[in-house]
Design a protein around this motif. Structure first.
Motif, mmCIF file in Angstrom:
data_model
loop_
_atom_site.group_PDB
_atom_site.id
_atom_site.type_symbol
_atom_site.label_atom_id
_atom_site.label_comp_id
_atom_site.label_asym_id
_atom_site.label_seq_id
_atom_site.Cartn_x
_atom_site.Cartn_y
_atom_site.Cartn_z
ATOM 1 N N SER A 177 39.186 34.826 34.483
ATOM 2 C CA SER A 177 39.348 34.742 35.936
ATOM 3 C C SER A 177 38.088 34.124 36.528
ATOM 4 O O SER A 177 37.035 34.106 35.884
ATOM 5 C CB SER A 177 39.593 36.134 36.550
ATOM 6 O OG SER A 177 38.495 36.995 36.275
ATOM 7 N N THR A 178 38.200 33.627 37.742
ATOM 8 C CA THR A 178 37.052 33.011 38.395
ATOM 9 C C THR A 178 36.184 34.081 39.027
ATOM 10 O O THR A 178 36.685 34.936 39.769
ATOM 11 C CB THR A 178 37.515 32.022 39.478
ATOM 12 O OG1 THR A 178 38.410 31.072 38.896
ATOM 13 C CG2 THR A 178 36.332 31.289 40.076
ATOM 14 N N PRO A 179 34.864 34.096 38.755
ATOM 15 C CA PRO A 179 33.997 35.128 39.324
ATOM 16 C C PRO A 179 33.889 35.010 40.841
ATOM 17 O O PRO A 179 33.860 33.904 41.391
ATOM 18 C CB PRO A 179 32.642 34.856 38.656
ATOM 19 C CG PRO A 179 32.692 33.426 38.253
ATOM 20 C CD PRO A 179 34.124 33.149 37.903
ATOM 21 N N ASN A 180 33.873 36.158 41.524
ATOM 22 C CA ASN A 180 33.703 36.188 42.981
ATOM 23 C C ASN A 180 32.242 36.172 43.390
ATOM 24 O O ASN A 180 31.902 35.843 44.525
ATOM 25 C CB ASN A 180 34.378 37.437 43.564
ATOM 26 C CG ASN A 180 35.880 37.414 43.363
ATOM 27 O OD1 ASN A 180 36.507 36.375 43.534
ATOM 28 N ND2 ASN A 180 36.467 38.549 43.001
ATOM 29 N N SER A 181 31.382 36.563 42.471
ATOM 30 C CA SER A 181 29.951 36.556 42.752
ATOM 31 C C SER A 181 29.190 36.329 41.454
ATOM 32 O O SER A 181 29.660 36.690 40.379
ATOM 33 C CB SER A 181 29.509 37.887 43.384
ATOM 34 O OG SER A 181 29.718 38.956 42.478
ATOM 35 N N LYS A 337 26.729 28.159 46.138
ATOM 36 C CA LYS A 337 27.947 28.925 46.427
ATOM 37 C C LYS A 337 29.226 28.161 46.075
ATOM 38 O O LYS A 337 30.277 28.757 45.833
ATOM 39 C CB LYS A 337 27.967 29.319 47.911
ATOM 40 C CG LYS A 337 26.833 30.272 48.291
ATOM 41 C CD LYS A 337 26.954 31.601 47.581
ATOM 42 C CE LYS A 337 25.816 32.537 47.918
ATOM 43 N NZ LYS A 337 25.815 32.959 49.331
ATOM 44 N N TYR A 340 31.753 28.910 42.771
ATOM 45 C CA TYR A 340 32.876 29.843 42.627
ATOM 46 C C TYR A 340 34.212 29.098 42.605
ATOM 47 O O TYR A 340 35.052 29.308 41.727
ATOM 48 C CB TYR A 340 32.885 30.872 43.763
ATOM 49 C CG TYR A 340 31.594 31.631 43.915
ATOM 50 C CD1 TYR A 340 30.963 32.195 42.810
ATOM 51 C CD2 TYR A 340 30.989 31.779 45.158
ATOM 52 C CE1 TYR A 340 29.768 32.880 42.943
ATOM 53 C CE2 TYR A 340 29.794 32.468 45.302
ATOM 54 C CZ TYR A 340 29.190 33.016 44.188
ATOM 55 O OH TYR A 340 28.006 33.698 44.320
ATOM 56 N N LEU A 341 34.412 28.213 43.563
ATOM 57 C CA LEU A 341 35.638 27.428 43.625
ATOM 58 C C LEU A 341 35.687 26.442 42.461
ATOM 59 O O LEU A 341 36.733 26.235 41.843
ATOM 60 C CB LEU A 341 35.717 26.681 44.956
ATOM 61 C CG LEU A 341 36.952 25.799 45.184
ATOM 62 C CD1 LEU A 341 38.220 26.646 45.173
ATOM 63 C CD2 LEU A 341 36.838 25.045 46.510
ATOM 64 N N GLY A 344 37.037 27.498 38.978
ATOM 65 C CA GLY A 344 38.469 27.760 38.856
ATOM 66 C C GLY A 344 39.180 26.813 37.913
ATOM 67 O O GLY A 344 40.186 27.179 37.292
ATOM 68 N N SER A 347 39.626 28.228 34.381
ATOM 69 C CA SER A 347 40.250 29.536 34.222
ATOM 70 C C SER A 347 41.524 29.429 33.387
ATOM 71 O O SER A 347 42.202 28.388 33.372
ATOM 72 C CB SER A 347 40.586 30.144 35.584
ATOM 73 O OG SER A 347 41.622 29.408 36.212
#
Length: 359
Positions: A177-181, A337, A340-341, A344, A347
């Motif tokens: 999954s893609t990390p949120n932080s 930042k 994060y996107l 994806g 993933s």
């Protein structure tokens, strides 16, 4: 649901094997009937595979027995799609399918290296020419060819003279999954450097080791370098480390099965490859927030690091630039930042949907 057989030389140890196992798991979890066909046993370094995936190991050692058993599996189980990983499995799959005249499955071969650059660095033998010819034919006969990077796609299109419409680029499924932080470590008194990859000519560890020697000679902070991996150049690399008096700094850690857990404890990830198909571990290091220094090898690092936006790129063979980049990385404390996107695309969910569209 569709019945798919994944063909790979083994179930563990390398990047292509990791991709084959993860895709088997992902398709199985989505309800597909999945079979995993292989022949080399690497019990110690196996990747975990879903219990619903049927595992079939070839009983014979010759290419003829592997071909025949795969053909029998395809016909007896009414397989609808065959996905093979790297040269020999691609060849085995193509030959097996050539003996099937009716209800032939869709054949997808996958390319996990820059075949053009790789073959320029391989010793020329009769065996080399035979494998290259057969692999080219297997790709030409495939319904689809998947390359793991834009660079690898361009190389196979040119080298094997394939039509544009036949070859697709799909990145490897590195992240569940893609990390949120993402947290970047605070560098302490000892800077912890890490590298991961087989101890082979392609990984070009000498460039990295000579750069580390420059760090030692400059008395620039306290630091260590741990290298995870096994390979045929292990004795040569150990000798180089000894000759440069780096035994107290560089440690060869061997194969690591829980790499993500280990990587979290390091500050800077190093890669010095001459060529790759992709560079799976760069994505893992990026997702964990490590600072990254990598050679700008053909087919992978530039794409993964978005032309240097998410890590430092240096020329293959340039020890001075590698040394300077490591020093600069020690002061890189900010996470972009946008990563994060960006992550994806690597993933499992994204990659699975792209495979589904073409098989």
């Amino acid at each position: 649901m569709k019945r798919i057989v994944f063909v790979c030389s083994s179930m563990g140890g390398g990047g292509a094997e990791m991709v084959a196992v993860r895709l088997s798991n992902a398709f199985s979890e989505k309800g597909y009937n999945c079979y995993y066909y292989y022949w080399d046993d690497v019990e110690k370094h196996r990747f975990p595979i879903d219990e619903d995936v049927r595992i079939i190991r070839s009983k014979g050692r010759s290419i003829f027995s592997r071909v025949n058993q795969l053909r029998q599996l395809i016909t007896s189980e009414n397989i609808e799609s065959v996905i093979s990983f790297t040269d020999i499995p691609n060849i085995v799959s193509w030959i097996a399918l050539s003996f099937i005249k009716t209800n032939k499955p869709i054949f997808t071969s996958t390319i996990h290296s820059n075949v053009k650059v790789r073959d320029k660095n391989v010793k020329i033998t009769v065996k080399f020419f035979l494998i290259r010819l057969l692999h080219k034919m297997s790709c030409k006969k495939a319904n689809r060819v998947i390359a793991v990077s834009d660079g690898a796609r361009k190389a196979v299109l040119e080298y094997y003279d394939l039509p544009l419409s036949q070859v697709h680029r799909i990145y490897n499924p590195i992240l569940s999954s893609t990390p949120n932080s993402i947290k970047r470590s605070v560098i302490g008194e000892v800077v912890k450097l890490v590298a991961v990859g087989r101890l082979t000519e392609a990984k070009n560890y000498s460039q990295m080791i000579y750069a580390v020697k420059k760090l030692q000679d400059s008395h620039f902070n306290n630091f260590i370098l741990d290298i995870y991996g096994e390979g045929e150049l292990k004795s040569e690399i150990k000798s180089l480390i000894k000759n440069l008096e780096l035994e107290n700094i560089i440690t060869l850690k061997g194969f690591c099965s829980n790499l993500e857990y280990r990587l979290k404890s390091y500050d800077i990830f190093l890669m010095s490859s001459k060529w790759e198909g992709f560079g799976n571990v760069l994505v893992e290091a990026l997702a964990l927030g490590l600072r990254i220094v990598s050679t700008n090898y053909p087919s992978g690092s530039c794409e993964i690091l978005d032309n240097g936006k998410y890590g430092q790129l240096v020329s293959v063979g340039d020890v001075q630039s590698f040394y300077n980049a490591i020093k600069d990385a020690m002061f890189d404390n900010k996470i972009n930042k946008g990563v994060y996107l960006y992550l994806g695309r690597f993933s499992t969910g994204k990659v699975l949907s792209e495979y589904e569209r073409i098989i």
